[in-house]
Design a protein around this motif. Sequence first.
Motif, PDB file in Angstrom:
ATOM      1  N   ALA A  97       1.458  25.652  38.449  1.00 52.14           N
ATOM      2  CA  ALA A  97       0.893  25.990  37.146  1.00 52.14           C
ATOM      3  C   ALA A  97      -0.499  25.379  36.975  1.00 52.14           C
ATOM      4  CB  ALA A  97       1.823  25.515  36.029  1.00 52.14           C
ATOM      5  N   ILE A  98      -0.649  24.128  37.406  1.00 53.37           N
ATOM      6  CA  ILE A  98      -1.956  23.469  37.303  1.00 53.37           C
ATOM      7  C   ILE A  98      -2.983  24.195  38.176  1.00 53.37           C
ATOM      8  CG2 ILE A  98      -3.230  21.357  37.836  1.00 53.37           C
ATOM      9  CD1 ILE A  98      -0.758  19.780  37.057  1.00 53.37           C
ATOM     10  N   LEU A  99      -2.572  24.553  39.398  1.00 54.02           N
ATOM     11  CA  LEU A  99      -3.486  25.249  40.295  1.00 54.02           C
ATOM     12  C   LEU A  99      -3.898  26.606  39.735  1.00 54.02           C
ATOM     13  CD1 LEU A  99      -1.920  24.448  43.791  1.00 54.02           C
ATOM     14  CD2 LEU A  99      -4.014  23.512  42.805  1.00 54.02           C
ATOM     15  N   CYS A 100      -2.951  27.306  39.109  1.00 51.20           N
ATOM     16  CA  CYS A 100      -3.267  28.602  38.505  1.00 51.20           C
ATOM     17  C   CYS A 100      -4.261  28.435  37.362  1.00 51.20           C
ATOM     18  CB  CYS A 100      -1.995  29.287  38.000  1.00 51.20           C
ATOM     19  SG  CYS A 100      -0.906  29.890  39.310  1.00 51.20           S
ATOM     20  N   GLY A 101      -4.031  27.395  36.539  1.00 43.27           N
ATOM     21  CA  GLY A 101      -4.946  27.143  35.430  1.00 43.27           C
ATOM     22  C   GLY A 101      -6.344  26.794  35.914  1.00 43.27           C
ATOM     23  N   VAL A 102      -6.412  25.961  36.936  1.00 45.08           N
ATOM     24  CA  VAL A 102      -7.716  25.572  37.489  1.00 45.08           C
ATOM     25  C   VAL A 102      -8.413  26.780  38.101  1.00 45.08           C
ATOM     26  CG1 VAL A 102      -8.859  24.206  39.270  1.00 45.08           C
ATOM     27  CG2 VAL A 102      -7.061  23.180  37.865  1.00 45.08           C
ATOM     28  N   THR A 103      -7.653  27.627  38.812  1.00 45.55           N
ATOM     29  CA  THR A 103      -8.237  28.814  39.422  1.00 45.55           C
ATOM     30  C   THR A 103      -8.810  29.755  38.365  1.00 45.55           C
ATOM     31  OG1 THR A 103      -6.690  28.701  41.281  1.00 45.55           O
ATOM     32  CG2 THR A 103      -7.784  30.815  40.883  1.00 45.55           C
ATOM     33  N   ALA A 104      -8.042  29.964  37.295  1.00 45.11           N
ATOM     34  CA  ALA A 104      -8.529  30.833  36.220  1.00 45.11           C
ATOM     35  C   ALA A 104      -9.794  30.266  35.585  1.00 45.11           C
ATOM     36  CB  ALA A 104      -7.438  30.999  35.156  1.00 45.11           C
TER      37      ALA A 104
END
Length: 227
Positions: free
Chosen positions: A183-190
């Motif tokens: 979830a953190i990686l997805c947020g950072v990617t976005a």
Amino acid sequence: MDVEALLQTIPPLAVYLLVGGVVGVESLGIPLPGEIVLVSAALMSSHHDLAVNPIGVGLAAVIGAVVGDSIGYSVGRRFGMPLFDRLGRRFPKHFGPGHVLLAERTFERWGVRAVFFGRFIALLRIFAGPLAGALKMPYPRFLVANISGGICWAGGTTAAVYFAGIAAERWLQRFSWIALVIAILCGVTAALLLRERTSRAIAELEAEHYRNAGSTGPDQPATSSAS
């Protein structure tokens, strides 16, 4: 290293202070990862073994956002647009002509709504308070948009991330920390994708600024021997 045991050693008050402090300083006009800190704290609050409370996280973010923006507004009103010229010379990567032009055009198009919606956009989170003050936006209107935007952004983000974390823990149980990392990686990617899009718009505006000024850009060789 046991990640869960490490997180349990962090006092909840320290988490709230960190969230409020980072969000507040970012709202003042200093580039910090306020959204990433808020999302991380909200994810911590969704884990039943940790004492971090989602209400405390959201409240800290709201207070930081409102206070930081209000101080930024006061600074911008006191020093006006020349403030951004000085900041642009010292910190061109954050306050260059393209950054200021993009924020200023957003304010011209949306008015006080730019303060509200700016809370959801990284560039405007930094510029909203100081620029609103520099443009002499009436403070009561600014304050209403500031508070409502802070509540919707901080409260909405905290609630969404909290319930997403709860769902991940229920559905994945033993793999909840893997879900947390994903979830953190997805947020950072976005966030990085949005930043890249904003960077392209800033680059176009800076090129336009230098063309209109009749000078070369910072990365272009000078055509004259004069300095």
